[in-house]
Write a protein that holds these residues in place. Structure first.
Motif, PDB file in Angstrom:
ATOM      1  N   HIS A  65       0.827  -1.198   0.000  1.00  0.00           N
ATOM      2  CA  HIS A  65       0.000   0.000   0.000  1.00  0.00           C
ATOM      3  C   HIS A  65       0.867   1.256   0.000  1.00  0.00           C
ATOM      4  O   HIS A  65       1.904   1.312   0.672  1.00  0.00           O
ATOM      5  CB  HIS A  65      -0.887   0.023   1.252  1.00  0.00           C
ATOM      6  CG  HIS A  65      -2.032  -0.930   1.205  1.00  0.00           C
ATOM      7  ND1 HIS A  65      -3.198  -0.672   0.514  1.00  0.00           N
ATOM      8  CD2 HIS A  65      -2.195  -2.161   1.768  1.00  0.00           C
ATOM      9  CE1 HIS A  65      -4.031  -1.678   0.664  1.00  0.00           C
ATOM     10  NE2 HIS A  65      -3.446  -2.599   1.413  1.00  0.00           N
ATOM     11  N   LYS A  70      -7.728   9.636  -3.278  1.00  0.00           N
ATOM     12  CA  LYS A  70      -7.501   8.377  -2.542  1.00  0.00           C
ATOM     13  C   LYS A  70      -6.271   7.644  -3.078  1.00  0.00           C
ATOM     14  O   LYS A  70      -6.262   6.423  -3.254  1.00  0.00           O
ATOM     15  CB  LYS A  70      -8.739   7.490  -2.593  1.00  0.00           C
ATOM     16  CG  LYS A  70      -9.978   8.147  -1.957  1.00  0.00           C
ATOM     17  CD  LYS A  70     -11.191   7.270  -2.060  1.00  0.00           C
ATOM     18  CE  LYS A  70     -12.394   7.890  -1.327  1.00  0.00           C
ATOM     19  NZ  LYS A  70     -12.754   9.235  -1.822  1.00  0.00           N
ATOM     20  N   LYS A  71      -5.220   8.441  -3.331  1.00  0.00           N
ATOM     21  CA  LYS A  71      -3.986   7.875  -3.890  1.00  0.00           C
ATOM     22  C   LYS A  71      -3.187   7.100  -2.845  1.00  0.00           C
ATOM     23  O   LYS A  71      -2.520   6.126  -3.171  1.00  0.00           O
ATOM     24  CB  LYS A  71      -3.116   8.994  -4.464  1.00  0.00           C
ATOM     25  CG  LYS A  71      -3.798   9.859  -5.505  1.00  0.00           C
ATOM     26  CD  LYS A  71      -4.204   9.059  -6.726  1.00  0.00           C
ATOM     27  CE  LYS A  71      -4.799   9.961  -7.795  1.00  0.00           C
ATOM     28  NZ  LYS A  71      -5.285   9.187  -8.963  1.00  0.00           N
ATOM     29  N   THR A 118      -3.329   4.760   0.379  1.00  0.00           N
ATOM     30  CA  THR A 118      -4.358   3.852   0.897  1.00  0.00           C
ATOM     31  C   THR A 118      -4.141   3.431   2.347  1.00  0.00           C
ATOM     32  O   THR A 118      -4.971   2.723   2.913  1.00  0.00           O
ATOM     33  CB  THR A 118      -4.455   2.602   0.005  1.00  0.00           C
ATOM     34  OG1 THR A 118      -3.146   2.053  -0.178  1.00  0.00           O
ATOM     35  CG2 THR A 118      -5.035   2.970  -1.355  1.00  0.00           C
ATOM     36  N   ASP A 128      -7.607   3.901   6.375  1.00  0.00           N
ATOM     37  CA  ASP A 128      -7.572   3.583   4.948  1.00  0.00           C
ATOM     38  C   ASP A 128      -7.629   4.851   4.115  1.00  0.00           C
ATOM     39  O   ASP A 128      -7.514   5.972   4.639  1.00  0.00           O
ATOM     40  CB  ASP A 128      -8.705   2.609   4.593  1.00  0.00           C
ATOM     41  CG  ASP A 128     -10.095   3.218   4.799  1.00  0.00           C
ATOM     42  OD1 ASP A 128     -10.217   4.448   4.992  1.00  0.00           O
ATOM     43  OD2 ASP A 128     -11.081   2.448   4.769  1.00  0.00           O
ATOM     44  N   GLU A 129      -7.823   4.686   2.801  1.00  0.00           N
ATOM     45  CA  GLU A 129      -7.814   5.830   1.876  1.00  0.00           C
ATOM     46  C   GLU A 129      -8.967   6.789   2.127  1.00  0.00           C
ATOM     47  O   GLU A 129      -8.910   7.961   1.731  1.00  0.00           O
ATOM     48  CB  GLU A 129      -7.833   5.347   0.423  1.00  0.00           C
ATOM     49  CG  GLU A 129      -9.095   4.629  -0.008  1.00  0.00           C
ATOM     50  CD  GLU A 129      -9.090   3.141   0.323  1.00  0.00           C
ATOM     51  OE1 GLU A 129      -9.958   2.428  -0.207  1.00  0.00           O
ATOM     52  OE2 GLU A 129      -8.222   2.701   1.119  1.00  0.00           O
ATOM     53  N   LYS A 130     -10.024   6.329   2.789  1.00  0.00           N
ATOM     54  CA  LYS A 130     -11.148   7.201   3.130  1.00  0.00           C
ATOM     55  C   LYS A 130     -10.962   7.837   4.498  1.00  0.00           C
ATOM     56  O   LYS A 130     -11.865   8.516   4.997  1.00  0.00           O
ATOM     57  CB  LYS A 130     -12.443   6.397   3.099  1.00  0.00           C
ATOM     58  CG  LYS A 130     -12.781   5.803   1.737  1.00  0.00           C
ATOM     59  CD  LYS A 130     -14.046   4.973   1.820  1.00  0.00           C
ATOM     60  CE  LYS A 130     -14.366   4.331   0.484  1.00  0.00           C
ATOM     61  NZ  LYS A 130     -15.593   3.496   0.560  1.00  0.00           N
TER      62      LYS A 130
END
Length: 292
Positions: A128, A261-262, A264, A283-285
């Motif tokens: 990631h 959201k590059k 993660t 996470d990416e969010k």
């Protein structure tokens, strides 16, 4: 052994102190010497003179100060063993003169400190894109260094990864005269004392890295280079100063990365009152994945 670098006049006081847990040693001309420990404890030893500070500087430099003129001009250098030495005094156009203070940041590899983080940034053969976040002094570089080592060695299930390290301040590999003092594993290439942006693009074009590792991202141009890496297919493993996720959301130069959201994985490091480190992973969010 770090205490042997200090002036002989402190030897009696030092003999009663432990090196375990020492994170910084501060010497200021005419002031008590301070040993700062990982649990925030401060031990004060007798004061040192300007001559004793120069004696310490020469010892740290291997009595070859002239070989480190470039680093000293920027206010710090890396001593044998990976210890980073900050310098204060009167600045001139040629560097720092009349040196009156040293801050020895004691190198700690702390192998396997990041082992519990590794499963969250590795998904099979995929790594990631990861940023490690923390306030100053919590251990971003220490955890970055260990993640590099773990990924480089690999394990029974995963082969080692090719990693290019852009070590602008010689804090990751702690190169001393070109030779890394820290164990980063067998599949790491180090570009030492190179500006981050220039270095990231250099290794991207020349070293075919699977992962590019860099410390202390923060400027707009840093993140422009990171975006080039992300679009190239290489992975990024980096750090930046950040106290919490809310502060991360507000960083202006990160907006394209956050919105796209590059990245993660975000690893937030925290230190409690006893000096113990903990981490939270998002996470990416920016949704929490785990906390330990």
């Amino acid at each position: 052994m770090i205490f042997h670098y200090l002036p002989k006049s402190l030897s009696g006081s030092i003999s009663t102190q432990s090196e375990n847990g020492v994170e910084e040693i501060r010497l200021r001309s005419g002031q008590p010497t301070e040993l700062i420990y990982s649990d925030n404890r401060i031990v004060r030893l007798p004061e040192v003179s300007g001559n004793e500070i120069m004696e310490t500087l020469n010892y740290l430099c291997g009595y070859s100060v002239y070989l480190l003129e470039k680093e000293i001009k920027h206010g710090f250098f890396t001593a044998r063993g990976g210890h980073r030495v900050g310098i204060c005094g009167r600045t001139t156009e040629h560097g720092i003169a009349d040196i009156s203070g040293l801050n020895i940041r004691v190198a700690h590899e702390k192998k396997d400190c990041a082992r519990d983080i590794l499963p969250y940034i590795r998904d099979g053969e995929c790594i990631h894109n990861t940023l490690i976040l923390a306030p100053p002094g919590v251990g971003k570089t220490t955890y970055l260094r260990d993640l590099i080592r773990l990924l480089s060695f690999g394990d029974d299930k995963h082969p080692g990864v090719k990693i290019s390290v852009v070590d602008e301040r010689s804090e990751i590999a702690a190169c001393y005269r070109g030779v890394p003092q820290n164990d980063l594993g067998p599949r790491v290439d180090v570009l030492d004392e190179c500006p981050k942006v220039k270095g990231m693009l250099m290794v991207l074009r020349s070293m075919s890295p699977q992962v590019i590792a860099v410390d202390e991202l923060g400027m707009e141009e840093d993140f422009c280079a990171v975006l080039q890496i992300l679009y190239s297919g290489s992975r990024i493993l980096g750090t930046l100063h950040c106290r919490d996720i809310q502060e991360l959301r507000q960083k202006p130069y990160l907006q394209e990365i956050l919105q796209g959201k590059k990245v993660t994985r975000y690893v937030l490091l925290l230190r409690d009152a006893e000096g113990e480190r903990h981490f939270q992973i998002y996470d990416e969010k920016l949704e929490p994945i785990c906390a330990k």
